[in-house]
Write an enzyme that holds these catalytic residues in place. Structure first.
Site, short mmCIF file in Angstrom:
data_model
loop_
_atom_site.label_atom_id
_atom_site.label_comp_id
_atom_site.label_asym_id
_atom_site.label_seq_id
_atom_site.Cartn_x
_atom_site.Cartn_y
_atom_site.Cartn_z
N GLU A 24 0.76 -1.23 0.13
CA GLU A 24 0.08 0.14 -0.07
C GLU A 24 0.74 1.29 -0.05
O GLU A 24 0.34 2.26 0.08
CB GLU A 24 -0.91 0.18 1.24
CG GLU A 24 -1.97 -0.94 0.96
CD GLU A 24 -3.20 -1.09 2.20
OE1 GLU A 24 -2.93 -0.30 3.22
OE2 GLU A 24 -4.24 -1.51 1.80
N TYR A 84 -5.49 -9.44 3.42
CA TYR A 84 -4.23 -9.52 2.46
C TYR A 84 -3.68 -10.92 2.25
O TYR A 84 -3.99 -11.74 3.03
CB TYR A 84 -3.02 -8.88 3.12
CG TYR A 84 -1.63 -8.97 2.58
CD1 TYR A 84 -1.16 -8.12 1.53
CD2 TYR A 84 -0.66 -9.83 3.25
CE1 TYR A 84 -0.19 -8.33 0.75
CE2 TYR A 84 0.62 -9.94 2.22
CZ TYR A 84 0.67 -9.12 1.10
OH TYR A 84 2.01 -9.19 0.61
N GLY A 91 -5.13 -15.50 -6.44
CA GLY A 91 -5.82 -16.22 -7.40
C GLY A 91 -6.10 -17.69 -6.95
O GLY A 91 -6.72 -18.36 -7.69
N GLY A 93 -8.01 -18.46 -4.37
CA GLY A 93 -9.42 -18.41 -3.66
C GLY A 93 -9.13 -18.16 -2.23
O GLY A 93 -10.29 -18.33 -1.29
N TYR A 129 -13.78 -7.13 -5.25
CA TYR A 129 -14.62 -6.98 -4.09
C TYR A 129 -16.17 -6.58 -5.09
O TYR A 129 -17.21 -7.32 -4.60
CB TYR A 129 -14.43 -5.79 -3.34
CG TYR A 129 -13.42 -5.95 -2.52
CD1 TYR A 129 -12.91 -6.93 -1.71
CD2 TYR A 129 -12.50 -4.80 -2.06
CE1 TYR A 129 -12.02 -7.13 -0.95
CE2 TYR A 129 -11.47 -4.89 -1.41
CZ TYR A 129 -11.21 -6.03 -0.65
OH TYR A 129 -9.93 -6.00 0.03
#
Length: 157
Positions: A24, A84, A91, A93, A129
């Site tokens: 970030e 995180y 990828g 899941g 999201y």
């Protein structure tokens, strides 16, 4: 595999939080110590909770959350402080599984909201999201007091 974090997870949680801060672009802002995490998650009065995602016996991601309360709905909700997953495990899941676990907790306990913030530039997270059905609350602006401004206001009165 998703499981509730244990005190033994504190070192890896601390490391993952540092990795998230790097991602970030704010590594200097992540100042929490392992001792602070231990107290917040496992002290006499826990203020937060955490779940971890494991792959091959290794923790590859986490969700750290706490309860909030809606005065309009009259019930608690979950505020997801951090989600995180390490880049090499994305990828697989894990992020969805962590969010699914928090949604399951909400439903089981009668909580009516699962909320979080996402940085405006983090398009991969926003797309993820929204694919799950989450919608931005763009009519609200987050405000924050920290450091000197917080201390100055706290000294008034």
């Amino acid at each position: 595999m998703i499981r509730t974090a244990t005190p033994d997870d504190i070192p890896v949680l601390h490391l993952l939080i540092r990795e998230l801060a790097e991602y970030e672009k704010a590594p200097d802002e992540a100042r929490a110590t392992q001792e602070q995490l231990r107290e917040a998650l496992f002290g006499d009065r826990p203020a937060a909770y955490a779940h971890v995602a494991e792959e091959g016996g290794e923790v590859v991601g986490f969700a750290l959350w706490f309860l909030n309360f809606s005065t309009w709905r009259g019930v608690h909700g979950i505020y997801l402080e951090d989600l995180y997953v390490r880049p090499e495990a994305r990828g697989g899941g894990h992020g969805k599984a962590l969010l699914t676990e928090l949604a399951r907790i909400c439903v089981a306990r009668g909580y009516e909201r699962l909320e979080w913030s996402v940085l405006n530039w983090n398009r991969p997270a926003i797309d993820f999201y929204e694919a799950l059905g989450a919608r931005p609350q763009d009519e609200w602006t987050v405000y924050r007091l920290t450091d000197g401004a917080l201390a100055d206001l706290g000294k008034q009165g």
